[in-house]
Enzyme design. Structure first.
Site, PDB file in Angstrom:
ATOM      1  N   SER A  27       0.856  -1.185   0.000  1.00 50.12           N
ATOM      2  CA  SER A  27       0.000   0.000   0.000  1.00 50.12           C
ATOM      3  C   SER A  27       0.894   1.236   0.000  1.00 50.12           C
ATOM      4  O   SER A  27       1.733   1.397   0.886  1.00 50.12           O
ATOM      5  CB  SER A  27      -0.895   0.013   1.247  1.00 50.12           C
ATOM      6  OG  SER A  27      -1.666   1.194   1.301  1.00 50.12           O
ATOM      7  N   ASP A  93      -8.651   4.237   2.641  1.00 46.21           N
ATOM      8  CA  ASP A  93      -9.592   3.106   2.587  1.00 46.21           C
ATOM      9  C   ASP A  93      -8.832   1.776   2.576  1.00 46.21           C
ATOM     10  O   ASP A  93      -9.232   0.814   3.243  1.00 46.21           O
ATOM     11  CB  ASP A  93     -10.494   3.199   1.357  1.00 46.21           C
ATOM     12  CG  ASP A  93     -11.591   4.247   1.499  1.00 46.21           C
ATOM     13  OD1 ASP A  93     -11.880   4.696   2.631  1.00 46.21           O
ATOM     14  OD2 ASP A  93     -12.160   4.628   0.454  1.00 46.21           O
ATOM     15  N   GLU A  94      -7.723   1.709   1.812  1.00 45.59           N
ATOM     16  CA  GLU A  94      -6.886   0.513   1.816  1.00 45.59           C
ATOM     17  C   GLU A  94      -6.371   0.235   3.220  1.00 45.59           C
ATOM     18  O   GLU A  94      -6.385  -0.908   3.676  1.00 45.59           O
ATOM     19  CB  GLU A  94      -5.654   0.709   0.915  1.00 45.59           C
ATOM     20  CG  GLU A  94      -5.869   0.480  -0.533  1.00 45.59           C
ATOM     21  CD  GLU A  94      -4.577   0.665  -1.323  1.00 45.59           C
ATOM     22  OE1 GLU A  94      -4.700   0.783  -2.551  1.00 45.59           O
ATOM     23  OE2 GLU A  94      -3.466   0.685  -0.745  1.00 45.59           O
ATOM     24  N   LEU A  95      -5.918   1.273   3.884  1.00 45.40           N
ATOM     25  CA  LEU A  95      -5.370   1.128   5.232  1.00 45.40           C
ATOM     26  C   LEU A  95      -6.404   0.545   6.186  1.00 45.40           C
ATOM     27  O   LEU A  95      -6.101  -0.357   6.969  1.00 45.40           O
ATOM     28  CB  LEU A  95      -4.861   2.475   5.741  1.00 45.40           C
ATOM     29  CG  LEU A  95      -4.348   2.498   7.176  1.00 45.40           C
ATOM     30  CD1 LEU A  95      -3.142   1.587   7.343  1.00 45.40           C
ATOM     31  CD2 LEU A  95      -4.024   3.927   7.581  1.00 45.40           C
ATOM     32  N   ILE A  98      -6.767  -3.072   5.422  1.00 45.27           N
ATOM     33  CA  ILE A  98      -5.591  -3.806   5.892  1.00 45.27           C
ATOM     34  C   ILE A  98      -5.682  -4.064   7.389  1.00 45.27           C
ATOM     35  O   ILE A  98      -5.437  -5.183   7.857  1.00 45.27           O
ATOM     36  CB  ILE A  98      -4.295  -3.041   5.533  1.00 45.27           C
ATOM     37  CG1 ILE A  98      -4.037  -3.120   4.033  1.00 45.27           C
ATOM     38  CG2 ILE A  98      -3.099  -3.565   6.328  1.00 45.27           C
ATOM     39  CD1 ILE A  98      -2.979  -2.158   3.526  1.00 45.27           C
TER      40      ILE A  98
END
Length: 166
Positions: A27, A93-95, A98
């Site tokens: 990421s 949003d990825e974080l 994750i």
């Protein structure tokens, strides 16, 4: 420990029985790192299967869905926090995803601090504070912004590595 052996050493029962599609999900904020740090093919050596968005995404499909599936299917996530990481709602949003996979699947998460201080990420100071001022004034729901802040704090509290490049 290398990525190929990382699944067997996890303490989460769900992670040891899960079949991972990728060993690593990376990421990062492309504008900050793609032409340098994350642009190098170091992860693809030694038989490590890493998901890199510029190689794996099919433009005609839904990008967000593909990213979430790749995160779900990765044994390890490496988060490269850079100066403008928090400017991107996509990165944030990825974080969140994750950190959810870390809790739900026992996924290993490794933060890297690329020319930023871990305490700025943890406490949303400096460029992270400026980004959140924009997010809070923008179209984002307050609850979503709070999830982003919480995920940043959690990730920055993990044992990470400082990366300083000139």
């Amino acid at each position: 420990m290398d990525a190929r052996n990382a699944a067997s050493s996890s303490s989460s029962p769900s992670s040891s029985s899960k079949r991972w599609e990728y060993q690593v999900f990376l990421s990062f904020r492309g504008e900050d790192t793609r032409k340098g740090f994350t642009g190098h093919a170091a992860l693809s050596g030694d038989g490590i299967r890493a998901f890199l968005d510029d190689n794996e995404l099919k433009r005609a499909e839904f990008i967000k869905t593909q990213l979430e599936q790749a995160i779900d299917g990765s044994m390890i996530s490496i988060i490269v926090f850079s100066e403008r990481y928090a400017d991107s709602s996509w990165c944030l949003d990825e974080l969140v995803k994750i950190m959810e996979c870390r809790e739900r699947l026992g996924q290993q998460v490794i933060p890297l601090f690329y020319n930023v201080d871990a305490s700025d990420v943890r406490n949303q100071k400096g460029s992270f504070e400026q980004a959140f001022e924009k997010h809070e004034k923008g179209k984002h729901e307050k609850e979503k912004v709070e999830r982003w802040k919480k995920a940043l704090t959690q990730a920055a509290n993990l044992c990470g590595k400082d990366c300083a490049f000139v």
